[in-house]
Design an enzyme around this catalytic site. Sequence first.
Site, PDB file in Angstrom:
ATOM      1  N   GLN A 170       0.835  -1.202   0.000  1.00 49.81           N
ATOM      2  CA  GLN A 170       0.000   0.000   0.000  1.00 49.81           C
ATOM      3  C   GLN A 170       0.872   1.256   0.000  1.00 49.81           C
ATOM      4  OE1 GLN A 170      -3.737  -1.894   2.549  1.00 49.81           O
ATOM      5  NE2 GLN A 170      -2.207  -0.705   3.632  1.00 49.81           N
ATOM      6  N   ASN A 171       2.182   1.069   0.122  1.00 50.42           N
ATOM      7  CA  ASN A 171       3.091   2.219   0.116  1.00 50.42           C
ATOM      8  C   ASN A 171       3.334   2.689  -1.318  1.00 50.42           C
ATOM      9  OD1 ASN A 171       3.301   1.819   2.850  1.00 50.42           O
ATOM     10  ND2 ASN A 171       5.175   0.615   2.695  1.00 50.42           N
ATOM     11  N   VAL A 172       3.664   3.957  -1.469  1.00 55.97           N
ATOM     12  CA  VAL A 172       3.867   4.513  -2.814  1.00 55.97           C
ATOM     13  C   VAL A 172       5.308   4.983  -3.005  1.00 55.97           C
ATOM     14  CG1 VAL A 172       1.448   5.201  -3.070  1.00 55.97           C
ATOM     15  CG2 VAL A 172       3.078   6.821  -2.056  1.00 55.97           C
ATOM     16  N   HIS A 225      -1.374   1.136  -4.432  1.00 55.08           N
ATOM     17  CA  HIS A 225      -1.826   2.527  -4.421  1.00 55.08           C
ATOM     18  C   HIS A 225      -0.993   3.428  -5.321  1.00 55.08           C
ATOM     19  CE1 HIS A 225      -4.025   1.915  -0.323  1.00 55.08           C
ATOM     20  NE2 HIS A 225      -4.580   1.271  -1.327  1.00 55.08           N
ATOM     21  N   GLY A 236       3.047  -4.795   9.055  1.00 52.16           N
ATOM     22  CA  GLY A 236       3.108  -3.361   9.326  1.00 52.16           C
ATOM     23  C   GLY A 236       1.912  -2.589   8.824  1.00 52.16           C
ATOM     24  N   LEU A 259       2.561  -3.772  15.110  1.00 53.63           N
ATOM     25  CA  LEU A 259       2.541  -3.374  16.527  1.00 53.63           C
ATOM     26  C   LEU A 259       1.128  -3.249  17.070  1.00 53.63           C
ATOM     27  CD1 LEU A 259       5.376  -0.733  17.020  1.00 53.63           C
ATOM     28  CD2 LEU A 259       5.142  -2.968  18.121  1.00 53.63           C
ATOM     29  N   GLY A 260       0.209  -2.826  16.228  1.00 60.86           N
ATOM     30  CA  GLY A 260      -1.145  -2.568  16.704  1.00 60.86           C
ATOM     31  C   GLY A 260      -2.131  -3.620  16.242  1.00 60.86           C
TER      32      GLY A 260
END
Length: 237
Positions: free
Chosen positions: A48-50, A66, A164, A191-192
Amino acid sequence: MASLSVRKRYWARALVGFRALSDAPVSGAHRALAALERMGYIEQLVTQNVDRLHQRAGSQRVIDLHGRADLVSCMSCRYRMMRHAMHAEMARMNPAFAHLQAGHAPDGDADLEMDFSTFKVLDCPRCSGILKPEVVYYGDVVPAKRRQAAEEGLQRSQAVLTVGTSLMVFSGYRFCRQAHAQGLPLASLSLGVTRADGLMAQRWQAPITPVLEHALHCLQGNARSTRPGDPGVALVP
Ligand SMILES: [Zn+2]
């Protein structure tokens, strides 16, 4: 996009902020994922990173779900150019803005508020249309071809590992739902909490870089007992 004043503000802030995004370093997690791909554990990486950091780290089987922040295209004629070339031209057109410094927001925008009315936005060199980064923004949809390519990667995979991500954006979450419907085991490393926690067979709430590096280390130690070519995991970092 239709408002020139909004575009002036967007590009003026991007001119300052994009430098930080394009200078972002490859992390140990990016390198570990690239190594896992070389060892045959990753069939398809979906990000999902660009920022293209997976490619810079050496990953080859990457779908930029994305889009790419380093490309811009014309909304009228589809002319494409590299983002840094557009920025260089706009810096030349806007010397008063080119050397501003500001804090950086996580999306590559600068944390900058001022009068942007004098900023000159570069239009398409071919047809004078509106240039836009090749990025899927809120309200945009992921192009169908790209979504299908990710779905095909899922068909070839035996499991899904999400890394992540909270999966709060539906475009990534949908693949977890599809994998679950296909009966594939899912695991998450973040982490979440994630939106797909209810679908996960395994959850690791931990920092991603040391865990991936440790997993890589263990798998390298067991390299002789693995079967190269055995399709591994699809990933949604
Ligand atoms: Zn054009």
